[in-house]
Structure formats: C-alpha cells, structure tokens
Scaffold this active site. Sequence first.
Site, mmCIF file in Angstrom:
data_model
loop_
_atom_site.group_PDB
_atom_site.id
_atom_site.type_symbol
_atom_site.label_atom_id
_atom_site.label_comp_id
_atom_site.label_asym_id
_atom_site.label_seq_id
_atom_site.Cartn_x
_atom_site.Cartn_y
_atom_site.Cartn_z
ATOM 1 N N TRP A 128 -22.963 17.079 18.633
ATOM 2 C CA TRP A 128 -23.331 15.895 17.847
ATOM 3 C C TRP A 128 -22.246 15.767 16.793
ATOM 4 O O TRP A 128 -22.070 16.664 15.967
ATOM 5 C CB TRP A 128 -24.687 16.067 17.145
ATOM 6 C CG TRP A 128 -25.873 16.223 18.031
ATOM 7 C CD1 TRP A 128 -26.599 17.350 18.210
ATOM 8 C CD2 TRP A 128 -26.526 15.211 18.817
ATOM 9 N NE1 TRP A 128 -27.639 17.128 19.074
ATOM 10 C CE2 TRP A 128 -27.625 15.814 19.463
ATOM 11 C CE3 TRP A 128 -26.282 13.857 19.062
ATOM 12 C CZ2 TRP A 128 -28.484 15.119 20.322
ATOM 13 C CZ3 TRP A 128 -27.135 13.163 19.924
ATOM 14 C CH2 TRP A 128 -28.211 13.790 20.532
ATOM 15 N N HIS A 167 6.913 -3.462 6.940
ATOM 16 C CA HIS A 167 6.232 -3.431 8.237
ATOM 17 C C HIS A 167 7.205 -3.919 9.317
ATOM 18 O O HIS A 167 7.221 -3.423 10.427
ATOM 19 C CB HIS A 167 5.004 -4.344 8.233
ATOM 20 C CG HIS A 167 3.861 -3.844 7.409
ATOM 21 N ND1 HIS A 167 3.315 -2.592 7.561
ATOM 22 C CD2 HIS A 167 3.141 -4.444 6.421
ATOM 23 C CE1 HIS A 167 2.304 -2.441 6.719
ATOM 24 N NE2 HIS A 167 2.187 -3.543 6.013
ATOM 25 N N CYS A 187 0.832 -1.219 0.000
ATOM 26 C CA CYS A 187 0.000 0.000 0.000
ATOM 27 C C CYS A 187 0.860 1.258 0.000
ATOM 28 O O CYS A 187 0.372 2.352 -0.277
ATOM 29 C CB CYS A 187 -0.899 0.044 1.237
ATOM 30 S SG CYS A 187 -2.041 -1.327 1.338
#
Lengths: 455, 455
Positions: free
Chosen positions: A436, A62, A44
């Site tokens: 909200w 990674h 990615c």
Amino acid sequence: MSTRLVIIGGSDAGISAGLRAKELDPECVVTIVVADRFPNYSICGLPFYLSGEVQDWHTLAHRTIEEITGAGIALVLGAVVQDVDAAGHRISIIDADGQGRSLHYDRLVIAMGATAVHPPLVGLDLPGVYRLRFMADAFAVHQHLEAHTPRSALIIGGGYIGMEMADALTRRGLAVTVAEHGASVLKTIDASFGSLVNAELVGHGVRVETGVRIERIDREGTQLCVVGSNAFQTTADLVLVAVGVEPRSDLAQAAGIEVGERGAIRVTRRMETNLPAIYAAGDCVETWHHLLGRPTYLPLGTTAHKQGRIAGENAVGGTREFAGTLGTQVVKVFDLVVARTGLRDDEAAQAGFDPFTVEVTTWDHKVYYPGAHEVRIRVTGDRETGHLLGAQMIGHVHAEVAKRIDVVATALFHNMRVEELNDLDLSYTPPVSSPWDPVQMSAQAWTRAQRQKNS
Amino acid sequence: MSTRLVIIGGSDAGISAGLRAKELDPECVVTIVVADRFPNYSICGLPFYLSGEVQDWHTLAHRTIEEITGAGIALVLGAVVQDVDAAGHRISIIDADGQGRSLHYDRLVIAMGATAVHPPLVGLDLPGVYRLRFMADAFAVHQHLEAHTPRSALIIGGGYIGMEMADALTRRGLAVTVAEHGASVLKTIDASFGSLVNAELVGHGVRVETGVRIERIDREGTQLCVVGSNAFQTTADLVLVAVGVEPRSDLAQAAGIEVGERGAIRVTRRMETNLPAIYAAGDCVETWHHLLGRPTYLPLGTTAHKQGRIAGENAVGGTREFAGTLGTQVVKVFDLVVARTGLRDDEAAQAGFDPFTVEVTTWDHKVYYPGAHEVRIRVTGDRETGHLLGAQMIGHVHAEVAKRIDVVATALFHNMRVEELNDLDLSYTPPVSSPWDPVQMSAQAWTRAQRQKNS
C-alpha cells in the site's frame, strides 16, 4: 488571411500561447512583445542561480531565443506596451530603441504576469534591499553577492521564495535570518508542517523569527538596520523582500478589461476576457479552482503554462477549456520536500465543506531496504460525502514526495472518495514503496479515524 | 453469534483479509492457517536479503506474529490443509505436531498463493539448484552462499526475480549469467526498454544470454554444468530457476471450486468463488483487468493486498468490489528503475484496441538544476478514441519513475484521454520536475505524433 496573433508577455503563459498557436495553425503570424531581453526564462530557477547550484544563468531559459524564433515566432524584446486599443485591434509599444509604433492584431493574448508586492515599509529603495521576480532582480542580487560578499542577509517573508532563498544564501555562506509575520513559515501548509520546515531551517543555521512585521529599514554605514513589530531588530548586509506577488493588470484595466480576485484579469475558462478577441493567461489572471468551483488568484508556473497553451489554442479557433487548478505546489528546502494539493482543512471549512484531517507518518519504501525516509502526510476529506479534499506531504528529497502529491492531485481531479484511493493500482517494489503506497496508508488511516469518530 | 472466519494462507492476501475482517467486525473470530512459520513476510524482499542489503531476515515481516495475534487473529503455523469440505463448512488440517483436526467456518478465504514454476528440464533437484518463492527457499540459498561461497551463478529466467537476483548476486561478488529464452530480458516491457535493462546488467558485469532455453543441469564435481538451446553451455556454482509462478489451486479444485485463466481460482469481483461462503484472493485467483474488462492472471503483491482486504470485508458482510488491476509493476535493477502500467502496444492490439505508441526521452527535473537524470517514457494510446492505454518508463533510481507511473495508473483508472493528461495540476519546482511533468510531455508528444500521422 492568416491570423495575426499578438502576445504581450514572454514568460511561461505568453510563450506557451505562441507555441501552441503555431503548432495548431502554422500559418498564423505570432508576435510576442517582451518587456526584457529574457523570454521564456524559468524565474522559478532564480534561487538556484543565486545559490550557485546553477552556474550559468543562460541555462535557466526553458528555450533559447533561437528556438522560439525557429518555431516561427517573432520576438520584440525590451519593449514597453503603452496601451491596448481594443476597438482598433492594435497595441502601442515603445521599442527598445525608444521608437513608438503600433501592432495590429486579430487576436491578442495578455500574459503580463505578476510583480513582487511592495510592502508598506520604509527603506524599500535603499541599496542592498532587493526583491526577486525578474531576471534583472536576480542579476542585481548576484552582482551584490559578487561585489560586496555580504556576510548576513535578512529575508522578509517565509513563503516559497523566502524558503528557497534562505536555503540558497545559507549555501553561499551567508548568515540568514527569515522574518515572517505569520505564526509559522510556509503558511500555505498547516502549522504542524510549517514547524517541521522551521526546524529544517534552524537545523541548517537559519534564524527564523515568526510573528514579526517589518516596519523600516535604515542604512547605517555598510549595514542595513531593520526594525519590526515585537521589538524585532537586526542588522544585515543584504535584505530580500519576498512577501508575495500581485497581478499586472493595469494596462488591461485601462483598456476596459474587467478584473476580479485580487485585481487579476477576469477570464472565462476559455481564457477569454470580457473584450472580444482578447485573451489573457498566467499570473495576471484569475484561475478557476476545480474544487471551489469559482475563480481564485493562484499564480503558479504550471498553471501559466496550461492557461497560455489554452489561450493560444483558442486564439486560432479552438474551444478548449481550462480544467481548473488544485493549487498543487511543491518546494524544496534544504533536504526536505514539502508539497500540497487541494484544500487544507481550514480552507475547506471556509468553502462550506465538512472537512476532517488525519496525519500519518510512514516510510517512503519498505523500511527493511536501506535508505528509507520518513514521509508525513496530512489528508483532508469531507466527513459527509467521504470525498477527498486535499493532502499535504513532507519528506526527504529522495522520498518521491512530489510525485506522490501528484497521485493525490490526479485523484482529486477525478473527485475520488478518500476510501477509493485504495482501489488505485499503484506500483510497488521494496526499494521504492510498500504494497500500500503511503498515499493509500493515509487514506486507510483517514477512513479508520472517521469511523471511530462517528461511532 | 460471531462469525467464524477461517483463512487458508498467511501471506499478503490472507493477512489482509484477516485484518480487514477484524477491523470492520471486531467480534468475528479469525483463524489463519499458515503453511510455514513466516506469516506476512515480504517475499518481494527476498532478493534484498540475499544481496546482503537486508541484514536481518526478521525485518522482512510486514508485521510480526505478535502484531497479528495482537489484532485478535489466531495463527495456526506450520499446518497443512488436507481438504475443504464445502458442504460441511469445515477444513481438515494437519498441525505442526502431526495431529489431524478440523476447523469449522462460517466463511472461508482461500489465499494459498502461487508456487514457482518447475520448468521441464533435467537436473532441477540437484544440490545447488534453487527456486525463490518462500522463506525456506531464501534460507536455502542464503545457507548455500554462506557455506560454499560460490563464485558463479546462473539465473534461468530474465523476469523480475531474475533481474533482482542478478543484481543481488553481483552485489555479493558472484559472476552472474542470466539465461532468458525470449529475445530480451523483462518481457513485460517493450524490447527497446528490455535492451536498456540488458545494458544495465552488462554494465555491471552480468553476462546475459537471450534466446536460450535451458535443457539440462548436471553436476560435475563441485560445479553445475548447464546446457541449453543454441549451443548454450556454461558451468556455475549455483543455479537459480526463476521462470515464473503458477497458482496453487489444487485444494480448491478438489473441493469443487472452479478455476479459469492459467488454472487460477475463478472469483467474482467481490472475491466470491462459485461455492457459497468461500472467498479467494491473491496469487491463487484470477484478477479482473480494468482495461481488458475480463479476468487475467497477474499475481502481484499489491493486488493480493487489495483482494485480501476485499475478501475480508465481504466475509463479514460487506459488498465491496475489486476495482481491477492495471498490471502496474516496477522493478529496480542496479541503478535503474523500470515501471509499467496498463497495456503495451502489442497487448492492446491483441485486445482489439487501435494502439499507437510514442517514446520520449526527457529529464526528471529541470536540467539546469544539478543531478538531473534522463527519463524515457513509452506512452500508448488508442488512435480512434484518444484514450490512454498504458505507459512504460525507465530511469535512474532517483528519477521518481515509480510514482510517475502511478500518476499514469491513476489516470488510466479514470479512463482519461492522452491529451487530458495535460489538464492535470501536477507539482513543480525545478529540483523535482518541469512545468509540464515528463508524463505530460509524453502526452504532448503522443498527440503531436498522432496528428502528424493522421494528416
């Protein structure tokens, strides 16, 4: 006797399987067979390497090879798997040095991933025409960029990779054209949002041609001539073909493993194939969809990590089930972040729901506080049951769009009704939200619109 | 006959109640009695007005007076309520022009909010000593800042308002001291996180004195002399007292309405008081806690909005229940965002859980992509059941900390186990997250640590 676990594939699913198995059963003997020399690389991240934002490709890992082997996992790099002998519990491989040998397993995890689709067009193998799936692809494009300093690029395909590469190559100074056969780019989101992404591309100088199916590429001198439907014709110094991926399941099929959706390996929610002791995970398998209640093909890194972890757990005696995907996805295109989770209206209708979708535009935080950005949300719910079905969101990269879609994803995971989103105790301070949250404002708008429609 | 709904209080809860009632029953006659002339103002925004980040205080209004009256709501501004005659279904008020009159109601919602606590110290009423709760307070501080251009300020109290005002006044160029009687600032979070906030303050030039209880303030010329425990002594041009709030329930008590926790009005989860036809909501009432399973006093704007909306719905015939608070909170202090949801370890232990807390430090997104920021997460779960109990998070203002705590809050709402967080299908692209979101990394760390502890 310790379990001998062999894993074919060293990307997200394969490495996750290996690490999880070692975590739960430190005695198990884990061997991961990797097709290239780049286990656990973040594919990615490739567009960001090619954009120049990532300077050193090594950082895309990674974990380093040392970290993986340090966890007690044996890596066989640069090896080709020739076949799986399910009855004999062994696989045949050809090592990096060309030597054939076989590996015996008690449990096998197939995590061979996916490959970039080769569309049926002439000229795909010309120099200057690339796909982007593996590290080798990235090195090839990078090498081309460095050696030939191309001034223009055509990207075939307006999906995630296409969008990220349009951003990346523009950032590098190339004049970029995107050719997409659909009516708008990013067909994973509704067209109204796709046109916002389109505008973001155009605003950054990208030429976008939709409704165009590329037919052939020819080389003329140093340039590539590309011809497509609707009298599309252009020249470019570099062509990137990014029209999707397909599962790598040939080897599994040859071994007698069943496949399903789009040719992906059929698995149970415990990631078991139809053959005993053989698990499969990641971009080569079908994925259980939480809302559809059936398998689908949705190759994503997040899912590959989860499925790999479950395959690894179960390979050493676990009984864990994959909870299912919601198809949660996010992409950054220039300054925009676009995210979705669950089903769009058309997908929900096709699946037999009675969907209703409302779009709201609001601010990521109280507009009186500096730096407020617009957030647009399309929320889809079922008219009959009131249940939440999905949401799409688009906003500035600092509008916390990705984590807002995650709130919706968490709600969807629990089959909440749209109206119930208002019960969630979400955080608020004026610089980051409203009393909200935008997610809840969209829920209120949906409920209001539905009531008006029904009355 | 249309319902006559009277609401006492024009802040978050009161306005929410009125709007919801009109939304569901357009025929109902809604009157809101407001103590000042600033209905529906965002009092959470006051520090940003005083910092200068908000230039025009009018923008602090969630809605303008015109928007509220345009929704069909009558506003009585600047009125004092004298008493509630529950038997006679009427309230007595004194209008802004000094005239007394009474208002008849079929349903009453009491939403009188909270006031700033007056701590027992000498000199609280001296000029130059302020509290910050209402618009009038903000105007007074603002007037002082403009007229006297003070060069130093002492803030008594290291809570949310104290932190935001330390930021605000520093931004305005004042030398700021914070005096907190506890061992660290922000006692709503664990001390290790409190010390990170402390460091952020100090890094921006704020002097922080913990373990200090202020005893008296004296005026000496143009300065205020402040003396406290532990030989604390300082002078300041301005003193802000921010040591918490207490519910305004005197009027309700006088009318025979029961109070509970900290003197807050006792309500059912339908926001009913013990008297028929009288509802109450917001900072003046007890709040049901989802995890504790009992009422608590947790005055927050988000909760006030929710409770007001429910009171309004039920006042016109609804039967909706408040789902409960998780105590989700977030504050921005300079470049840091600090958030929490659920219970801390000590709170959970006190409530009879068997808590276990793990802290992890990770990155908000893949570190190879530019602009990655550290995120620290403290996750608390129950050792016996594995259930999630709460989380605290701290990170850069662009690390999407607030919405990450919201993912945890949504998970808590559904009583998930810590390990189940890994099943959530959260979004990922390298610029915004990792294949396992930091929330999931913290869950994995918790599970690992618990297993190691048990083995």
